[in-house]
Design a protein around this motif. Structure first.
Motif, PDB file in Angstrom:
ATOM      1  N   ASN A  89      38.500  71.106  -4.337  1.00  0.00           N
ATOM      2  CA  ASN A  89      38.755  71.809  -5.593  1.00  0.00           C
ATOM      3  C   ASN A  89      39.359  70.801  -6.560  1.00  0.00           C
ATOM      4  O   ASN A  89      40.139  69.940  -6.152  1.00  0.00           O
ATOM      5  CB  ASN A  89      39.744  72.962  -5.377  1.00  0.00           C
ATOM      6  CG  ASN A  89      39.741  73.966  -6.527  1.00  0.00           C
ATOM      7  OD1 ASN A  89      39.134  75.026  -6.431  1.00  0.00           O
ATOM      8  ND2 ASN A  89      40.412  73.650  -7.625  1.00  0.00           N
ATOM      9  N   HIS A  90      39.000  70.901  -7.821  1.00  0.00           N
ATOM     10  CA  HIS A  90      39.585  69.998  -8.811  1.00  0.00           C
ATOM     11  C   HIS A  90      41.046  70.392  -9.054  1.00  0.00           C
ATOM     12  O   HIS A  90      41.367  71.575  -9.181  1.00  0.00           O
ATOM     13  CB  HIS A  90      38.802  70.070 -10.125  1.00  0.00           C
ATOM     14  CG  HIS A  90      39.128  68.979 -11.080  1.00  0.00           C
ATOM     15  ND1 HIS A  90      40.294  68.945 -11.814  1.00  0.00           N
ATOM     16  CD2 HIS A  90      38.441  67.848 -11.419  1.00  0.00           C
ATOM     17  CE1 HIS A  90      40.301  67.864 -12.574  1.00  0.00           C
ATOM     18  NE2 HIS A  90      39.190  67.173 -12.353  1.00  0.00           N
ATOM     19  N   PRO A  91      41.954  69.415  -9.114  1.00  0.00           N
ATOM     20  CA  PRO A  91      43.381  69.741  -9.223  1.00  0.00           C
ATOM     21  C   PRO A  91      43.789  70.404 -10.530  1.00  0.00           C
ATOM     22  O   PRO A  91      44.874  70.992 -10.602  1.00  0.00           O
ATOM     23  CB  PRO A  91      44.067  68.371  -9.091  1.00  0.00           C
ATOM     24  CG  PRO A  91      43.024  67.378  -9.488  1.00  0.00           C
ATOM     25  CD  PRO A  91      41.727  67.956  -9.012  1.00  0.00           C
ATOM     26  N   LEU A  92      42.955  70.345 -11.561  1.00  0.00           N
ATOM     27  CA  LEU A  92      43.308  70.942 -12.848  1.00  0.00           C
ATOM     28  C   LEU A  92      42.489  72.195 -13.152  1.00  0.00           C
ATOM     29  O   LEU A  92      42.608  72.754 -14.240  1.00  0.00           O
ATOM     30  CB  LEU A  92      43.115  69.915 -13.979  1.00  0.00           C
ATOM     31  CG  LEU A  92      43.843  68.576 -13.836  1.00  0.00           C
ATOM     32  CD1 LEU A  92      43.565  67.679 -15.039  1.00  0.00           C
ATOM     33  CD2 LEU A  92      45.341  68.767 -13.651  1.00  0.00           C
ATOM     34  N   GLU A  93      41.677  72.632 -12.204  1.00  0.00           N
ATOM     35  CA  GLU A  93      40.771  73.752 -12.454  1.00  0.00           C
ATOM     36  C   GLU A  93      41.184  74.974 -11.644  1.00  0.00           C
ATOM     37  O   GLU A  93      40.847  75.107 -10.469  1.00  0.00           O
ATOM     38  CB  GLU A  93      39.335  73.338 -12.152  1.00  0.00           C
ATOM     39  CG  GLU A  93      38.833  72.265 -13.104  1.00  0.00           C
ATOM     40  CD  GLU A  93      37.441  71.768 -12.768  1.00  0.00           C
ATOM     41  OE1 GLU A  93      36.833  72.247 -11.785  1.00  0.00           O
ATOM     42  OE2 GLU A  93      36.956  70.871 -13.481  1.00  0.00           O
ATOM     43  N   GLY A  94      41.934  75.848 -12.304  1.00  0.00           N
ATOM     44  CA  GLY A  94      42.377  77.099 -11.710  1.00  0.00           C
ATOM     45  C   GLY A  94      42.048  78.250 -12.630  1.00  0.00           C
ATOM     46  O   GLY A  94      40.953  78.328 -13.194  1.00  0.00           O
ATOM     47  N   ALA A  95      43.014  79.161 -12.817  1.00  0.00           N
ATOM     48  CA  ALA A  95      42.784  80.386 -13.583  1.00  0.00           C
ATOM     49  C   ALA A  95      42.404  80.099 -15.028  1.00  0.00           C
ATOM     50  O   ALA A  95      41.561  80.799 -15.599  1.00  0.00           O
ATOM     51  CB  ALA A  95      44.034  81.263 -13.528  1.00  0.00           C
ATOM     52  N   ARG A  96      43.010  79.079 -15.639  1.00  0.00           N
ATOM     53  CA  ARG A  96      42.705  78.794 -17.046  1.00  0.00           C
ATOM     54  C   ARG A  96      41.242  78.418 -17.227  1.00  0.00           C
ATOM     55  O   ARG A  96      40.573  78.884 -18.161  1.00  0.00           O
ATOM     56  CB  ARG A  96      43.604  77.672 -17.575  1.00  0.00           C
ATOM     57  CG  ARG A  96      45.068  78.029 -17.659  1.00  0.00           C
ATOM     58  CD  ARG A  96      45.814  77.083 -18.580  1.00  0.00           C
ATOM     59  NE  ARG A  96      45.499  75.684 -18.336  1.00  0.00           N
ATOM     60  CZ  ARG A  96      45.890  74.677 -19.115  1.00  0.00           C
ATOM     61  NH1 ARG A  96      46.605  74.926 -20.195  1.00  0.00           N
ATOM     62  NH2 ARG A  96      45.587  73.430 -18.814  1.00  0.00           N
ATOM     63  N   VAL A  97      40.731  77.558 -16.353  1.00  0.00           N
ATOM     64  CA  VAL A  97      39.340  77.131 -16.467  1.00  0.00           C
ATOM     65  C   VAL A  97      38.403  78.271 -16.071  1.00  0.00           C
ATOM     66  O   VAL A  97      37.357  78.467 -16.692  1.00  0.00           O
ATOM     67  CB  VAL A  97      39.092  75.883 -15.602  1.00  0.00           C
ATOM     68  CG1 VAL A  97      37.618  75.514 -15.582  1.00  0.00           C
ATOM     69  CG2 VAL A  97      39.917  74.709 -16.116  1.00  0.00           C
ATOM     70  N   ALA A  98      38.782  79.039 -15.039  1.00  0.00           N
ATOM     71  CA  ALA A  98      37.937  80.153 -14.600  1.00  0.00           C
ATOM     72  C   ALA A  98      37.770  81.200 -15.700  1.00  0.00           C
ATOM     73  O   ALA A  98      36.736  81.881 -15.771  1.00  0.00           O
ATOM     74  CB  ALA A  98      38.535  80.800 -13.351  1.00  0.00           C
ATOM     75  N   ALA A  99      38.780  81.343 -16.547  1.00  0.00           N
ATOM     76  CA  ALA A  99      38.730  82.344 -17.618  1.00  0.00           C
ATOM     77  C   ALA A  99      37.966  81.851 -18.837  1.00  0.00           C
ATOM     78  O   ALA A  99      37.724  82.630 -19.765  1.00  0.00           O
ATOM     79  CB  ALA A  99      40.154  82.731 -18.033  1.00  0.00           C
ATOM     80  N   CYS A 100      37.577  80.586 -18.819  1.00  0.00           N
ATOM     81  CA  CYS A 100      36.867  80.015 -19.969  1.00  0.00           C
ATOM     82  C   CYS A 100      35.390  80.410 -19.911  1.00  0.00           C
ATOM     83  O   CYS A 100      34.689  80.047 -18.957  1.00  0.00           O
ATOM     84  CB  CYS A 100      37.015  78.491 -19.947  1.00  0.00           C
ATOM     85  SG  CYS A 100      36.193  77.655 -21.308  1.00  0.00           S
ATOM     86  N   PRO A 101      34.888  81.141 -20.895  1.00  0.00           N
ATOM     87  CA  PRO A 101      33.491  81.615 -20.828  1.00  0.00           C
ATOM     88  C   PRO A 101      32.470  80.498 -20.950  1.00  0.00           C
ATOM     89  O   PRO A 101      31.378  80.591 -20.402  1.00  0.00           O
ATOM     90  CB  PRO A 101      33.398  82.585 -22.010  1.00  0.00           C
ATOM     91  CG  PRO A 101      34.461  82.126 -22.959  1.00  0.00           C
ATOM     92  CD  PRO A 101      35.566  81.574 -22.118  1.00  0.00           C
ATOM     93  N   CYS A 102      32.824  79.435 -21.660  1.00  0.00           N
ATOM     94  CA  CYS A 102      31.898  78.317 -21.857  1.00  0.00           C
ATOM     95  C   CYS A 102      32.714  77.043 -22.053  1.00  0.00           C
ATOM     96  O   CYS A 102      33.594  76.993 -22.925  1.00  0.00           O
ATOM     97  CB  CYS A 102      31.010  78.569 -23.076  1.00  0.00           C
ATOM     98  SG  CYS A 102      29.836  77.221 -23.407  1.00  0.00           S
ATOM     99  N   MET A 103      32.429  76.034 -21.242  1.00  0.00           N
ATOM    100  CA  MET A 103      33.192  74.799 -21.303  1.00  0.00           C
ATOM    101  C   MET A 103      32.696  73.930 -22.470  1.00  0.00           C
ATOM    102  O   MET A 103      31.791  73.116 -22.334  1.00  0.00           O
ATOM    103  CB  MET A 103      33.080  74.036 -19.984  1.00  0.00           C
ATOM    104  CG  MET A 103      33.945  72.787 -19.915  1.00  0.00           C
ATOM    105  SD  MET A 103      35.716  73.093 -20.133  1.00  0.00           S
ATOM    106  CE  MET A 103      36.106  73.894 -18.587  1.00  0.00           C
ATOM    107  N   THR A 104      33.296  74.150 -23.637  1.00  0.00           N
ATOM    108  CA  THR A 104      32.937  73.377 -24.818  1.00  0.00           C
ATOM    109  C   THR A 104      33.689  72.053 -24.827  1.00  0.00           C
ATOM    110  O   THR A 104      34.595  71.823 -24.017  1.00  0.00           O
ATOM    111  CB  THR A 104      33.293  74.158 -26.092  1.00  0.00           C
ATOM    112  OG1 THR A 104      34.723  74.319 -26.153  1.00  0.00           O
ATOM    113  CG2 THR A 104      32.621  75.521 -26.109  1.00  0.00           C
ATOM    114  N   GLU A 105      33.356  71.195 -25.754  1.00  0.00           N
ATOM    115  CA  GLU A 105      34.051  69.919 -25.868  1.00  0.00           C
ATOM    116  C   GLU A 105      35.530  70.125 -26.184  1.00  0.00           C
ATOM    117  O   GLU A 105      36.391  69.403 -25.666  1.00  0.00           O
ATOM    118  CB  GLU A 105      33.400  69.069 -26.969  1.00  0.00           C
ATOM    119  CG  GLU A 105      33.999  67.674 -27.085  1.00  0.00           C
ATOM    120  CD  GLU A 105      33.285  66.818 -28.113  1.00  0.00           C
ATOM    121  OE1 GLU A 105      33.827  65.747 -28.482  1.00  0.00           O
ATOM    122  OE2 GLU A 105      32.184  67.209 -28.552  1.00  0.00           O
ATOM    123  N   ASN A 106      35.832  71.127 -27.010  1.00  0.00           N
ATOM    124  CA  ASN A 106      37.238  71.418 -27.329  1.00  0.00           C
ATOM    125  C   ASN A 106      38.005  71.897 -26.098  1.00  0.00           C
ATOM    126  O   ASN A 106      39.175  71.549 -25.908  1.00  0.00           O
ATOM    127  CB  ASN A 106      37.315  72.469 -28.447  1.00  0.00           C
ATOM    128  CG  ASN A 106      36.976  71.890 -29.809  1.00  0.00           C
ATOM    129  OD1 ASN A 106      37.115  70.687 -30.029  1.00  0.00           O
ATOM    130  ND2 ASN A 106      36.519  72.742 -30.720  1.00  0.00           N
TER     131      ASN A 106
END
Length: 429
Positions: free
Chosen positions: A208-225
């Protein structure tokens, strides 16, 4: 594009003949070629690129590889009519699997020991690279090929490696770039390599990536921002001790939730420290490869044993006389410990002892000098087989001494001592 039978001139002299295409990516295509009656891999660039990239590659070939684990560029080709060129490197044996295969569960380590050995070899490689004055600058999961049987390692895509303070124009791959690189505050260097290394080790152990938890999971689309936010401006470790906003999500981050508590406290504590807000934002606080080895990886190697009750691989509790197996929940007696200097190795059938344990004057971390064997007549009785060319001296608890010649065994009874003949002694406790 090149085709079967094409001849490619080599700067050092001679020609390489294209045999077949092996794979292609955005930067170039890799071919199997024949050169000087031997088969190699040729990486051929799609675009000529900048001259400084070409010159850096030429310099790396001339200086040679800092470690045998790197599939280092060996021969530079002459430029073609369109200015494109390439380089030859050793072919990769088919037994090595891409690191991404492990992350996608297409491959798995045969043992936990093999996984630990892979981590050790990764750290050894980058320690040698940095000590030789280089930085990798583009460290990511696509760089590694690992043998799932034993953790043997090959590192590819070494054409972006450059001397400290030099950059060939490559920033790295998102999710592996250090926060300061994502924020475009610096160019890649040894310190940003060390952030990427910590990410690779975390992925290796916890998938698992160490910075990818609930915040990333809640992101609907991984934009550049979003990438800039999660990996650069406000990165947050999934097990940050003071902020639970980015915890792993059940049903999504299944692997890390299951595996996190199965690793010793000192392993988890080191990742908590290295991905803390203080270290994330201060590259100078990142630990070196040597510290990863001595404080975490070698200790894991030393403490890993096989549970005598269930046969599972577990980490021995070195501080207490008894402990509970996390797999079968049986109470176990702590195994005997070989103490040599500051190193403590839990005794277990098949455990290898390395030269840095039996000779304090060396830093060879993967040269085997002994192996723990179990008595066929008395299960639970162990001895250390001498796999060196030197004669060891065994001193028993009662004070008797006798030589342990090469291929003979020294009983690992509590109170026994072994002199390895080079000023290094061990005691069994």
């Amino acid at each position: 594009m090149l085709k079967q039978g094409d001849k490619i001139k080599i700067v050092a002299g001679g020609e390489a003949t294209i045999i077949e295409e092996l794979g292609s990516g955005g930067q170039g295509t890799v071919y199997k070629v024949s050169f000087n009656n031997k088969e190699y891999a040729l990486k051929w660039y799609h675009q000529p690129g900048e001259q400084k990239f070409h010159d850096n590659l030429k310099n790396n070939i001339e200086k040679g590889s800092p470690s045998p684990y790197f599939l280092w560029p060996l021969f530079l080709t002459e430029k073609g009519e369109n200015g494109c060129y390439g380089y030859l490197m050793e072919l990769r044996d088919a037994r090595y699997r891409e690191f991404s295969d492990f992350l996608l569960a297409k491959a798995q380590f045969r043992t936990v020991s093999a996984m630990i050995e892979a981590g050790i070899k990764i750290c050894i490689s980058f320690r040698k690279l940095h000590n030789a004055g280089y930085s990798y600058q583009d460290l990511n999961d696509g760089n590694f090929f690992i043998d799932p049987e034993n953790g043997d390692l090959l590192i590819c895509d070494n054409d972006n490696i450059a001397p400290h303070g030099t950059n060939t124009g490559i920033l790295g791959k998102c999710r592996y770039m250090a926060p300061e690189i994502v924020r475009k505050e610096k160019m890649p260097d040894a310190q940003s390599d060390r952030f990427s290394l910590a990410v690779i080790l975390f992925l290796l152990f916890f998938n698992n990536h160490p910075l990818e938890g609930a915040r990333v999971a809640a992101c609907p689309c991984m934009t550049e921002n979003h990438e800039k936010k999660f990996y650069g401006q406000s990165p947050l470790f999934i097990y940050d001790s003071s902020n639970a906003e980015n915890r792993p999500v059940p049903g999504i981050h299944v692997n890390v939730i299951k595996l996190w508590t199965e690793f010793p406290v000192y392993v988890r504590s080191m990742f908590e420290e290295q991905f803390s807000q203080q270290v994330l934002m201060n590259p100078n606080l990142r630990i070196t490869e040597k510290e990863w080895l001595e404080k975490v990886l070698l200790r894991m190697r030393h403490e890993l044993i096989v549970c005598p009750a269930c046969g599972g691989e577990i980490f021995a509790d070195m501080q207490n006389n008894t402990f509970i197996c996390p797999d079968c929940h049986q109470r176990l007696q702590r195994p005997p410990i070989i103490q040599s200097g500051s190193y403590e190795v839990a005794v277990c059938k098949g455990k290898y002892i390395y030269q840095y344990i039996t000779n304090r004057n060396t830093q060879l971390l993967n040269t085997c000098t002994g192996m723990v064997v179990e008595s066929k007549k008395t299960p639970g009785l162990f001895a250390l087989r001498n796999q060196t060319n030197d004669t060891w001296i065994l001193t028993t608890k009662s004070g008797n001494t006798r030589p342990i010649a090469p291929n003979e065994v020294a009983p690992l009874l509590v109170g026994n001592q072994i002199a390895f003949g080079n000023g290094t002694n061990a005691i069994i406790k």
